[in-house]
Design a protein around this motif. Structure first.
Motif, mmCIF file in Angstrom:
data_model
loop_
_atom_site.group_PDB
_atom_site.id
_atom_site.type_symbol
_atom_site.label_atom_id
_atom_site.label_comp_id
_atom_site.label_asym_id
_atom_site.label_seq_id
_atom_site.Cartn_x
_atom_site.Cartn_y
_atom_site.Cartn_z
ATOM 1 N N LEU A 84 0.793 -1.212 0.000
ATOM 2 C CA LEU A 84 0.000 0.000 0.000
ATOM 3 C C LEU A 84 0.834 1.274 0.000
ATOM 4 O O LEU A 84 0.298 2.363 -0.043
ATOM 5 C CB LEU A 84 -0.938 -0.018 1.204
ATOM 6 N N ALA A 85 2.158 1.146 0.076
ATOM 7 C CA ALA A 85 3.011 2.323 0.023
ATOM 8 C C ALA A 85 4.340 1.905 -0.567
ATOM 9 O O ALA A 85 4.755 0.753 -0.431
ATOM 10 C CB ALA A 85 3.200 2.903 1.422
ATOM 11 N N PRO A 86 5.037 2.806 -1.277
ATOM 12 C CA PRO A 86 6.326 2.450 -1.857
ATOM 13 C C PRO A 86 7.311 2.048 -0.766
ATOM 14 O O PRO A 86 7.387 2.675 0.287
ATOM 15 C CB PRO A 86 6.779 3.746 -2.548
ATOM 16 N N GLY A 87 8.053 0.991 -1.015
ATOM 17 C CA GLY A 87 9.037 0.548 -0.048
ATOM 18 C C GLY A 87 8.383 -0.046 1.188
ATOM 19 O O GLY A 87 7.199 -0.336 1.215
ATOM 20 N N ASP A 88 9.171 -0.216 2.244
ATOM 21 C CA ASP A 88 8.651 -0.782 3.474
ATOM 22 C C ASP A 88 7.946 0.299 4.290
ATOM 23 O O ASP A 88 8.214 1.485 4.142
ATOM 24 C CB ASP A 88 9.794 -1.397 4.273
ATOM 25 N N LEU A 89 7.063 -0.133 5.176
ATOM 26 C CA LEU A 89 6.280 0.811 5.963
ATOM 27 C C LEU A 89 6.957 1.109 7.291
ATOM 28 O O LEU A 89 7.590 0.242 7.886
ATOM 29 C CB LEU A 89 4.891 0.235 6.240
ATOM 30 N N SER A 90 6.780 2.321 7.765
ATOM 31 C CA SER A 90 7.207 2.690 9.099
ATOM 32 C C SER A 90 5.979 2.702 10.005
ATOM 33 O O SER A 90 4.913 3.154 9.596
ATOM 34 C CB SER A 90 7.853 4.077 9.101
ATOM 35 N N PRO A 91 6.103 2.205 11.238
ATOM 36 C CA PRO A 91 4.939 2.181 12.122
ATOM 37 C C PRO A 91 4.523 3.586 12.527
ATOM 38 O O PRO A 91 5.346 4.482 12.703
ATOM 39 C CB PRO A 91 5.435 1.374 13.325
ATOM 40 N N ALA A 92 3.228 3.785 12.682
ATOM 41 C CA ALA A 92 2.707 5.068 13.150
ATOM 42 C C ALA A 92 2.781 5.163 14.669
ATOM 43 O O ALA A 92 2.751 6.267 15.221
ATOM 44 C CB ALA A 92 1.270 5.244 12.678
ATOM 45 N N PHE A 93 2.851 4.005 15.344
ATOM 46 C CA PHE A 93 2.911 3.959 16.805
ATOM 47 C C PHE A 93 3.931 2.911 17.230
ATOM 48 O O PHE A 93 4.358 2.083 16.435
ATOM 49 C CB PHE A 93 1.537 3.607 17.384
ATOM 50 N N ARG A 94 4.296 2.961 18.514
ATOM 51 C CA ARG A 94 5.172 1.914 19.074
ATOM 52 C C ARG A 94 4.356 0.704 19.499
ATOM 53 O O ARG A 94 4.832 -0.419 19.447
ATOM 54 C CB ARG A 94 5.955 2.462 20.275
ATOM 55 N N SER A 95 3.113 0.948 19.932
ATOM 56 C CA SER A 95 2.240 -0.160 20.304
ATOM 57 C C SER A 95 0.791 0.249 20.114
ATOM 58 O O SER A 95 0.458 1.435 20.188
ATOM 59 C CB SER A 95 2.473 -0.601 21.757
ATOM 60 N N VAL A 96 -0.050 -0.735 19.870
ATOM 61 C CA VAL A 96 -1.486 -0.521 19.664
ATOM 62 C C VAL A 96 -2.244 -1.669 20.313
ATOM 63 O O VAL A 96 -1.834 -2.829 20.210
ATOM 64 C CB VAL A 96 -1.832 -0.431 18.160
ATOM 65 N N THR A 97 -3.352 -1.350 20.954
ATOM 66 C CA THR A 97 -4.223 -2.366 21.544
ATOM 67 C C THR A 97 -5.576 -2.309 20.848
ATOM 68 O O THR A 97 -6.147 -1.229 20.683
ATOM 69 C CB THR A 97 -4.410 -2.135 23.051
ATOM 70 N N ALA A 98 -6.066 -3.467 20.443
ATOM 71 C CA ALA A 98 -7.355 -3.549 19.755
ATOM 72 C C ALA A 98 -8.259 -4.564 20.443
ATOM 73 O O ALA A 98 -7.787 -5.565 20.997
ATOM 74 C CB ALA A 98 -7.165 -3.938 18.289
ATOM 75 N N PHE A 99 -9.545 -4.294 20.388
ATOM 76 C CA PHE A 99 -10.571 -5.185 20.938
ATOM 77 C C PHE A 99 -11.441 -5.696 19.796
ATOM 78 O O PHE A 99 -11.803 -4.932 18.892
ATOM 79 C CB PHE A 99 -11.441 -4.448 21.948
#
Length: 377
Positions: A46-61
């Motif tokens: 979905l983006a050129p090259g590798d992706l960089s994370p937008a956050f260090r951690s995420v919690t989902a339910f």
């Protein structure tokens, strides 16, 4: 090999928001996915090259789900509010780039103790890896913590909730780039390995509300809009009894008579119509009218026939087996009445089947899996 592609109609893609806006029309919203991902096929980068994370951690339910709903075997399910699984995903320098590890599993002790921490044999791990592959994540490694809020083998989509929460957490970590259809495909990677290629749990867990699977090849999902402002409650009664999906599927008839096919088709159509019209009475009547699957599975759950009878006599609009069981689910339009029905169903499980049971009254979950917290530090 060609990459999987998905085309979607206007569906809110911000799964992070707890109250996504819902358009008044249409009552049906479609998600179409052109092909299934496999271990050798990923979604488009979905983006050129590798992706960089937008956050260090995420919690989902991700919420629990009710599949089949009586006559809608393997093609219709819905999400229920308040109960489900939670997954936290974090960037971890100790994990090899492009891979995911499961650091810990907690929650319901009996469920947590039985689950593997090998990500290739854990629902959350499989779905998390599939989401990484769909995003094109290659240069960093992730660690995952799973908190089980659902018991295994309950008929409430336990494996699907783990998969949905993991896929949404990974997606959220990288800014929420995947569409709902792509998230469902990631969850299906998990489902096909542990319980079969069926989306009637993982799709509603991710998308919320009622979701109908119009086609599996290619995958096409229809989200049915239950009218806003209408009350719909599910009485979930879970006995202390395990009903493995494999065993319950083995009980299904190898052939179906024409009259039974016609009967179930009409009931499934009525149930769909009831959902979009907000007619809880007809929804319950149709849900209670499965003539193919429930008659084979109910005898395998001690006391189920008596529980269904008790629910109807107590005022429920309908009652059936949730998923493969053993949880029994009844529908009603009021919470207090739902509590009374739940008490009668618990009593019936003990009286008719010798099983202790617990009851929960839950609303329809209209949101689906969502990010509940994130950390940029």
């Amino acid at each position: 090999m060609a990459a999987a592609t998905c085309k979607t109609s206007p569906i809110p893609t911000n799964l992070n928001h707890p109250h996504r806006p819902k358009p008044p029309i249409p009552r049906f919203r479609a998600v179409r996915c052109a092909s299934r991902p496999t271990s050798k096929t990923s979604s488009k980068t979905l983006a050129p090259g590798d992706l960089s994370p937008a956050f260090r951690s995420v919690t989902a339910f991700a919420p629990a789900t009710i599949a089949n709903l009586g006559p809608c075997f393997d093609f219709l399910g819905c999400a229920v509010d308040g109960v489900g699984d939670t997954v936290t995903v974090a960037v971890d320098p100790a994990v090899p780039a492009g891979t995911l590890s499961i650091s810990s599993i907690s929650g319901i002790a009996a469920s947590a103790a039985k689950l593997s921490r090998d990500p290739l044999w854990n629902c959350a791990g499989i779905a998390g890896i599939a989401a990484m592959r769909a995003l094109g994540v290659r240069s960093i490694g992730l660690s995952l913590h799973l908190e089980k809020g659902l018991p295994l083998g309950s008929g409430l989509g336990s494996s699907a909730a783990s998969a949905a929460a993991a896929a949404v957490a990974v997606n959220g970590l990288f800014g929420g780039r995947l569409t709902p259809g792509e998230l469902v495909l990631a969850g299906l990677e998990s489902e096909k390995k542990v319980s079969g290629y069926h989306a009637d749990n993982v799709a509603p867990s991710i998308m919320g509300g009622f979701v109908l699977i119009r086609s599996y090849d290619p995958l096409e999902l229809l989200r049915l809009e239950f009218p806003a402002g209408q009350d719909l409650y599910f009485v979930l009664v879970s006995p202390e009894f395990e009903a493995p999906t494999k065993k319950m599927r083995a009980a299904l008839p190898p052939e179906v008579k024409m009259k039974d096919h016609v009967h179930n088709s009409s009931q499934a159509a009525a149930l769909v119509a009831a959902v979009v019209r907000g007619d809880v009475r007809v929804l319950g009547l149709a849900m209670s009218s499965d003539g193919i699957v429930e008659p084979r599975r109910a005898p395998l759950i001690p006391g189920m026939a008596g529980v269904k009878k008790a629910a109807i006599e107590a005022g429920a609009f309908g009652c059936t087996i949730s998923g493969a069981g053993p949880t029994a689910v009844a529908v009603i339009d009021g919470e207090e009445k739902g509590k009374e029905i739940g008490d009668r169903m618990v009593e019936a499980f003990l009286r008719e089947g010798g099983l202790k049971a617990s009851a929960t009254v839950a609303r329809l979950d209209r949101v689906g899996a969502r990010v509940i917290s994130s950390n940029a530090d």
